[in-house]
Design an enzyme around this catalytic site. Structure first.
Site, PDB file in Angstrom:
ATOM      1  N   ASP A 127       7.759   3.064  -2.170  1.00 50.17           N
ATOM      2  CA  ASP A 127       6.427   3.131  -1.283  1.00 50.17           C
ATOM      3  C   ASP A 127       5.291   3.872  -2.043  1.00 50.17           C
ATOM      4  OD1 ASP A 127       4.878   2.327   0.590  1.00 50.17           O
ATOM      5  OD2 ASP A 127       4.916   3.396   2.600  1.00 50.17           O
ATOM      6  N   ASP A 187      -1.333  -0.872  -4.414  1.00 51.59           N
ATOM      7  CA  ASP A 187       0.107  -0.508  -2.957  1.00 51.59           C
ATOM      8  C   ASP A 187       1.590  -1.617  -3.823  1.00 51.59           C
ATOM      9  OD1 ASP A 187       1.085   0.282  -0.819  1.00 51.59           O
ATOM     10  OD2 ASP A 187       0.423  -0.884   0.457  1.00 51.59           O
TER      11      ASP A 187
END
Length: 422
Positions: free
Chosen positions: A113, A294
């Site tokens: 992440d 992201d």
């Protein structure tokens, strides 16, 4: 372009983590030309009542919650409203890597992440103390769009491949978590500042990320991590690499365009940049504004007013089952490219790139004969400081560099930019 570092000695080792799309992955290590490659899995976990878009929008809500917490001077810990919009069984689509923690190492499956920075384990397999484990005086807690965790902060040895280790790495040992079935935690590789206020009582201390630690300990030559994903229409196929410490020029076909981290909050707290989006040759969809790149978001999200423009020009209708826009075959045949302009350079997002892989429609609960768009509503109008997210579906078409040393994000075209995989 980003400088290419020679790999003639161990002192300039790059770490590459090879991704596999699979629901059951076994770790594999390859060492070639001083590059270490680890098998990673892409998990499809959409078994809950929530939809893929709802999961991504819940993540966005939490990003805004972080901004509000900073503005009001409160901690980033567990927020009663930020992390409970989606059932705990709905983790969406995540890239995961198997990482060793401790001496001897216990292997954990962690979500990769770039939108968070704490590394922690214990959601599935519990944290096991070993001879290299050092308990700190702090507890740790973080809220995400699809869940949260809290526990005790340790420092420990993290193993990434045979013989490649980062010592004294901050690791959260979860005593409580929800929203992470099928994985053991998160490998957070976002900006280090995102760890601020996640510890207690030491609220003012940051926790170095694994990228920080590898660079500080001279394991990697540059303070950056790169992502090379590939589009896929199968649930079991190698489709990318995560590269710590540099770039691999074989993974992109154009110069890398670097954009500075935006000054606009809350995008500025993440790997945020400024960009504009147009449809076809001249139709403006989103004027230049701030958003983020992201790995933790599946879809490519744009502001609500931009989404209305996009729906109008494409003629798509909302599909109530998937929560995504749906096109007819005739509409898809006329679908034009989107152009994401980043630091003056347009990056073409083709018609094929704009649709969910049709062979994987069943994964999102869709009809096998339908065509679904992966451009979706971020849930807020433009001007909020987070007006787009270039998620996994974007990253599968472009090479990305997250450069912590120079506070910038790099984007380059790849051989998959114009692929017709979907």
């Amino acid at each position: 372009m980003s400088p290419i570092h020679p790999v003639s000695s161990v002192s300039i080792l790059l770490l590459l983590l090879t991704f596999v799309v699979s629901t059951q992955a076994t770790p594999a290590v390859q060492i070639r030309d001083n590059l270490v490659r680890l098998t990673v899995a892409k998990r499809f976990n959409l078994t809950g009542s929530g939809k893929l878009l709802a999961r991504d929008q819940a993540r966005v809500k939490n990003l805004f919650a972080l901004r509000n917490a900073n503005t009001m001077g409160v901690t980033r810990g567990l927020d009663a409203d930020a992390g409970h919009d989606v059932p705990a069984t709905n983790e969406g689509v995540s890239y995961v890597v198997e990482v060793g923690v401790g001496t001897p190492a216990t292997t954990y499956t962690l979500i990769v992440d770039t939108g968070s920075s704490n590394t922690w384990v214990g959601a599935g397999k519990r944290y096991i103390k070993t001879s290299s484990s050092k308990q700190t005086t702090n507890t740790v807690s973080v809220t995400y769009g699809s869940g949260d965790f809290s526990g005790i902060e340790f420092q420990d040895t993290v193993s990434l491949g045979t013989g490649l280790k980062a010592t004294g790495q901050g690791i959260g040992a979860a005593s409580r978590s929800h929203g992470f079935s099928g994985v053991d935690g998160i490998l957070g590789i976002g900006p280090t500042g995102l760890t601020l206020d996640t510890l207690s009582p030491d609220l003012n201390s940051e926790i170095p990320t694994i990228t920080d630690t590898l660079f500080k300990q001279h394991v990697i030559p540059a303070h950056e991590v790169s992502v090379s994903f590939e589009p896929t229409n199968k649930e079991d196929v190698v489709n990318g690499e995560l590269i710590f410490g540099g770039t691999d020029s074989s993974k992109f076909i154009s110069p890398i365009t670097f954009a500075p981290i935006t000054h606009t909050s809350p995008a500025s707290e993440f790997f945020g940049i400024d960009q504009s989006i147009r449809y076809g040759s001249s139709t403006n969809i989103l004027s230049k504004t701030a958003g983020i790149v992201d790995t933790g978001t599946t879809l490519t999200l744009i502001a609500t007013d931009a989404m209305k423009k996009y729906q109008h020009v494409t003629g798509a209708v909302m599909d109530q089952t998937t929560g995504l826009l749906r096109l007819t075959p005739a509409q898809f045949s006329k679908l034009q490219s989107l152009f994401f302009e980043i630091n003056g350079v347009p990056f073409e997002f083709t018609a094929n790139a704009q649709i969910w892989p049709r062979a994987l429609n069943n994964v999102i609960g869709g009809d096998e004969n339908s065509i679904y768009l992966i451009i979706a509503d971020i849930g807020t109008p433009a001007g909020q400081g987070l007006d787009f997210i270039n998620g996994q579906t974007f990253l599968e078409r472009f090479f990305a560099v997250f450069d912590s040393a120079s506070n910038r994000v790099g984007i380059a075209k790849t051989k998959f930019t114009h692929a017709k995989t979907n």
